[in-house]
Design a protein around this motif. Structure first.
Motif, short mmCIF file in Angstrom:
data_model
loop_
_atom_site.label_atom_id
_atom_site.label_comp_id
_atom_site.label_asym_id
_atom_site.label_seq_id
_atom_site.Cartn_x
_atom_site.Cartn_y
_atom_site.Cartn_z
N ARG A 53 -0.94 6.73 1.16
CA ARG A 53 -0.88 5.65 2.15
C ARG A 53 -1.72 4.45 1.70
O ARG A 53 -1.33 3.29 1.91
N ALA A 54 -2.85 4.72 1.06
CA ALA A 54 -3.69 3.63 0.55
C ALA A 54 -2.97 2.85 -0.54
O ALA A 54 -3.06 1.62 -0.60
N VAL A 55 -2.26 3.55 -1.41
CA VAL A 55 -1.50 2.89 -2.48
C VAL A 55 -0.45 1.96 -1.87
O VAL A 55 -0.27 0.81 -2.30
N LEU A 56 0.26 2.44 -0.85
CA LEU A 56 1.29 1.62 -0.20
C LEU A 56 0.68 0.40 0.48
O LEU A 56 1.21 -0.71 0.38
N ARG A 63 5.10 11.89 -4.38
CA ARG A 63 5.54 11.97 -2.99
C ARG A 63 6.05 10.62 -2.49
O ARG A 63 7.02 10.56 -1.72
N ILE A 64 5.41 9.54 -2.92
CA ILE A 64 5.94 8.22 -2.56
C ILE A 64 7.31 8.03 -3.19
O ILE A 64 8.24 7.53 -2.55
N ALA A 65 7.44 8.41 -4.45
CA ALA A 65 8.72 8.28 -5.14
C ALA A 65 9.81 9.08 -4.42
O ALA A 65 10.94 8.60 -4.23
N ILE A 73 17.49 -12.78 10.36
CA ILE A 73 18.05 -12.97 11.69
C ILE A 73 16.98 -13.51 12.62
O ILE A 73 17.20 -14.46 13.36
N THR A 74 15.81 -12.91 12.58
CA THR A 74 14.64 -13.38 13.30
C THR A 74 13.63 -13.88 12.26
O THR A 74 13.86 -13.74 11.06
N PRO A 75 12.49 -14.44 12.67
CA PRO A 75 11.41 -14.63 11.70
C PRO A 75 11.07 -13.28 11.06
O PRO A 75 11.00 -12.26 11.76
N VAL A 76 10.87 -13.28 9.77
CA VAL A 76 10.68 -12.04 9.01
C VAL A 76 9.44 -12.16 8.13
O VAL A 76 9.19 -13.20 7.53
N THR A 77 8.69 -11.06 8.05
CA THR A 77 7.59 -10.94 7.10
C THR A 77 7.96 -9.86 6.10
O THR A 77 8.35 -8.75 6.49
N ILE A 78 7.89 -10.19 4.81
CA ILE A 78 8.23 -9.22 3.78
C ILE A 78 7.08 -9.08 2.79
O ILE A 78 6.27 -9.99 2.62
N ALA A 79 7.03 -7.91 2.16
CA ALA A 79 6.14 -7.69 1.03
C ALA A 79 7.00 -7.57 -0.22
O ALA A 79 8.01 -6.86 -0.21
N ASP A 80 6.63 -8.30 -1.27
CA ASP A 80 7.35 -8.22 -2.53
C ASP A 80 6.67 -7.18 -3.41
O ASP A 80 5.48 -7.28 -3.72
N LEU A 81 7.44 -6.18 -3.83
CA LEU A 81 6.91 -5.10 -4.66
C LEU A 81 7.46 -5.26 -6.08
O LEU A 81 8.68 -5.22 -6.28
N PRO A 82 6.59 -5.42 -7.08
CA PRO A 82 7.05 -5.64 -8.45
C PRO A 82 7.51 -4.36 -9.11
O PRO A 82 7.21 -3.24 -8.66
N ARG A 83 8.20 -4.50 -10.22
CA ARG A 83 8.69 -3.34 -10.96
C ARG A 83 7.53 -2.43 -11.40
O ARG A 83 7.67 -1.21 -11.40
N GLU A 84 6.41 -3.03 -11.75
CA GLU A 84 5.27 -2.24 -12.21
C GLU A 84 4.79 -1.25 -11.14
O GLU A 84 4.31 -0.15 -11.46
N PHE A 85 4.92 -1.64 -9.88
CA PHE A 85 4.54 -0.74 -8.79
C PHE A 85 5.38 0.53 -8.82
O PHE A 85 4.87 1.65 -8.65
N PHE A 86 6.68 0.37 -9.02
CA PHE A 86 7.57 1.53 -9.03
C PHE A 86 7.36 2.38 -10.28
O PHE A 86 7.47 3.61 -10.22
N ASP A 87 7.06 1.75 -11.41
CA ASP A 87 6.71 2.52 -12.61
C ASP A 87 5.48 3.38 -12.34
O ASP A 87 5.41 4.55 -12.74
N ASP A 88 4.51 2.81 -11.63
CA ASP A 88 3.27 3.52 -11.34
C ASP A 88 3.50 4.70 -10.40
O ASP A 88 3.00 5.81 -10.64
#
Length: 245
Positions: A19-22, A119-121, A97-112
């Motif tokens: 959860r901390a990683v996320l 478990r996250i994967a 559709i509404t105001p939206v807040t997003i987090a951009d996750l880079p490719r390096e995050f998924f490699d990690d």
């Protein structure tokens, strides 16, 4: 990230470290968009995976003459195309559709996470499988269900998806979609959507007030839409696993 983590933990139990990683990853690059804006456009080269932290968005395709087909709705906790960064260019657009807040996750995050946080994967793979199952149901909607069945099925799906992330209260949820949105998602005309919603109101299947949807008899709405929630895999509770972690 509460909505995201709650959703992922439905599929796989996440440790405190997971959860901390996320949380750290989601805090690195956060962007806000106004309602009815594009997050990504067809033809652009994708760089990051977008994680919906708050607000409603959609995937869509637009024809040269302006007609638009909504391919899916993206709700808080959803990931927009997990492996999109392998594409040379976007083959669809993502709009708010509404105001939206997003987090951009880079490719390096998924490699990690693939290397260090299985478990996250695994939770992300569950997310991908459910998204594909939802897409199959939408195809079935367009090809086989009647207008009433399509609308009832879509409303049930949205309610259950919001419930999964803690965004419902009893039989009520936020509902910012316009009749134009519903028409573009169901392949119906706006006139047909309006008539269908009126019939559902008259039959006491739904109550729509402002941007709030109430489903007074969810079981009856599910029956009307031939809705079976199994494709959402709601009976899988990953939080029961590794409970001592």
């Amino acid at each position: 990230m509460n909505h995201v983590i709650r959703k992922l933990e439905h599929f796989v139990h996440l440790s405190a470290a997971d959860r901390a990683v996320l949380n750290r990853a989601a805090a690195q690059r956060v962007r806000s968009f106004a309602a009815r804006a594009d997050v990504a456009r067809e033809g652009e080269k994708p760089k990051d995976v977008h994680l919906i932290l708050a607000g409603w968005a959609c995937r869509y395709k637009q024809l040269d003459d302006g007609r638009r087909q909504i391919l899916s709705f993206l709700l808080p906790g959803d990931i927009c195309d997990l492996n999109v960064f392998i594409l040379e260019e976007m083959d669809h657009s993502i709009g708010t559709i509404t105001p939206v807040t997003i987090a951009d996750l880079p490719r390096e995050f998924f490699d990690d996470i693939n290397a260090e946080h299985p478990r996250i994967a695994a939770a992300f793979w569950w997310e991908t499988l459910v998204a594909a199952a939802i897409q199959r149901e939408w195809t079935t909607n367009l090809g086989q269900r009647t207008a009433l069945e399509r609308m009832a099925h879509l409303l049930c799906e949205i309610f259950y998806r919001l419930q999964l992330t803690g965004l419902t209260e009893q039989n009520t949820c936020e509902f910012p979609l316009t009749q134009s949105d519903l028409a573009e998602a169901t392949g119906l005309s706006k006139v047909h959507v309006n008539r269908t919603l009126q019939d559902m109101r008259a039959g006491e299947l739904i109550v729509l007030k402002g941007k709030i949807l109430m489903l007074p008899e969810l079981d009856r709405l599910m029956s009307t839409g031939l809705f079976n929630a199994k494709y959402l895999h709601l009976n899988h509770d990953g939080r029961q696993l590794d409970a001592n972690d």
